[in-house]
Design a protein around this motif. Structure first.
Motif, PDB file in Angstrom:
ATOM      1  N   GLU A 261       0.835  -1.201   0.000  1.00  0.00           N
ATOM      2  CA  GLU A 261       0.000   0.000   0.000  1.00  0.00           C
ATOM      3  C   GLU A 261       0.872   1.255   0.000  1.00  0.00           C
ATOM      4  O   GLU A 261       0.619   2.211  -0.747  1.00  0.00           O
ATOM      5  N   ILE A 262       1.912   1.245   0.822  1.00  0.00           N
ATOM      6  CA  ILE A 262       2.826   2.392   0.881  1.00  0.00           C
ATOM      7  C   ILE A 262       3.515   2.596  -0.469  1.00  0.00           C
ATOM      8  O   ILE A 262       3.589   3.719  -0.980  1.00  0.00           O
ATOM      9  N   ALA A 263       4.003   1.516  -1.056  1.00  0.00           N
ATOM     10  CA  ALA A 263       4.703   1.621  -2.343  1.00  0.00           C
ATOM     11  C   ALA A 263       3.776   2.166  -3.427  1.00  0.00           C
ATOM     12  O   ALA A 263       4.185   3.007  -4.242  1.00  0.00           O
ATOM     13  N   CYS A 264       2.530   1.702  -3.451  1.00  0.00           N
ATOM     14  CA  CYS A 264       1.578   2.171  -4.463  1.00  0.00           C
ATOM     15  C   CYS A 264       1.317   3.666  -4.311  1.00  0.00           C
ATOM     16  O   CYS A 264       1.307   4.415  -5.296  1.00  0.00           O
ATOM     17  N   GLN A 265       1.098   4.108  -3.084  1.00  0.00           N
ATOM     18  CA  GLN A 265       0.755   5.505  -2.867  1.00  0.00           C
ATOM     19  C   GLN A 265       1.948   6.436  -3.099  1.00  0.00           C
ATOM     20  O   GLN A 265       1.798   7.512  -3.698  1.00  0.00           O
ATOM     21  N   VAL A 266       3.124   6.021  -2.635  1.00  0.00           N
ATOM     22  CA  VAL A 266       4.296   6.889  -2.753  1.00  0.00           C
ATOM     23  C   VAL A 266       4.861   6.900  -4.172  1.00  0.00           C
ATOM     24  O   VAL A 266       5.204   7.954  -4.716  1.00  0.00           O
TER      25      VAL A 266
END
Length: 307
Positions: A261-266
């Motif tokens: 989730e973090i990788a997708c958003q950032v």
């Protein structure tokens, strides 16, 4: 199968001395990456020693949900090894056509690793799978093994396998990029410096592999992901491509993870559900006329979203 599996088992044992030194550095990232490597190894050996597919699935599904994809990857390693020695049984193809269908990406990654471990050309195996889109993932797994366990030759010396040519070198470099993520202990500066030493024509595929590893395996916090995005610079679209592929692989089995989730958003500017939807939409109406690999068309459609 158990007798043959027992004979093969020593070939698939992994000791600390087999790993790149940076992968063993103290820290949360190295600890996470080492855990993944040993999960894959453990499940490979379980596969070699398990006669019935139903029993194997029970063993794999007993792993924590977040690690289950790596468990199926380990199964792919073992099944490809058995298929190489007894090719008429086609266990890998039967597995992904049945119980492991949602984990096809992971199983194919593992299969490529298994073939590399046996020092066998993966192309014949890939063609036998009958999958017109994702059979190229076998080359990704092959590239990861060579980049991780033959790190000096394929990463430091930047050699490519003599028996691979043409498009096969593209997914090979995807796997090599994933190996860079593991072998550097997910250290952003080391990752960038390692890729910058490669010829420019190979860097995009390597960054795509890093994106897949970051999005699927994780091992770092949000500031580190942001630093990775900044260091990718002109290759941010390729980095995002890999993250999106990771999101689809996790969403497909209902196995989401905070690091994805973090990788997708950032990196991508969307949440993991949107990223997975982008990957799924890119699969629609793929041509399979073999003029150009459908797998490459799929990947290109994804990265165009982030150009």
């Amino acid at each position: 199968m158990t007798v043959l599996g027992a004979a093969l088992r020593p070939l698939f044992q992994v000791a600390p001395k087999d790993l790149p030194a940076a992968a063993l550095d103290a820290g949360a990232a190295s600890e996470r990456l080492s855990k993944v490597v040993y999960t894959v190894t453990e499940c490979c050996q379980a596969t070699l020693l398990t006669r019935r597919e139903a029993t194997l699935v029970q063993k794999l599904d007993a792993y924590p949900e977040e690690l289950r994809g790596f468990a199926y990857e380990g199964a792919g390693v073992g099944l490809a090894a058995l298929d190489h020695l007894l090719p008429w049984q086609r266990r890998t193809r039967r597995f992904v056509d049945g119980a492991a269908s949602p984990y096809v990406f992971a199983v194919y990654l593992g299969a490529g690793m298994g073939l590399a471990r046996l020092r066998r050309d993966p192309e014949t195996f890939r063609r036998r799978l009958g999958d017109e889109v994702f059979n190229w993932v076998v080359l990704d797994g092959y590239g990861f093994h060579e980049g991780f366990f033959a790190h000096r030759r394929h990463v430091q010396e930047r050699a490519t396998p003599r028996h691979l040519s043409g498009y096969a070198l593209t997914p090979f470099d995807h796997g090599l990029g994933r190996a860079v993520w593991f072998a550097t202990g997910a250290d952003v500066k080391r990752v960038a410096a390692t890729i910058e030493a490669f010829p420019e024509a190979r860097r995009g595929d390597l960054w795509a592999g890093v994106g897949l590893a970051c999005g699927y395996t994780g091992g770092v916090d949000e500031p580190t992901v942001a630093a990775l995005r900044a260091r990718a610079d002109a290759y941010r679209g390729r980095l995002a491509e890999g993250v999106v592929v990771a999101a689809r692989a996790r969403r497909q089995v209902g196995n989401t993870a905070e690091h994805n989730e973090i990788a997708c958003q950032v990196i991508c500017g969307v949440d993991s559900r949107e990223a997975a939807d982008i990957a799924a939409a890119a699969l629609a109406d793929l041509p399979t006329d073999e003029v150009e690999p459908a797998y490459e068309i799929w990947r290109r459609r994804i990265r165009r979203q982030f150009a």
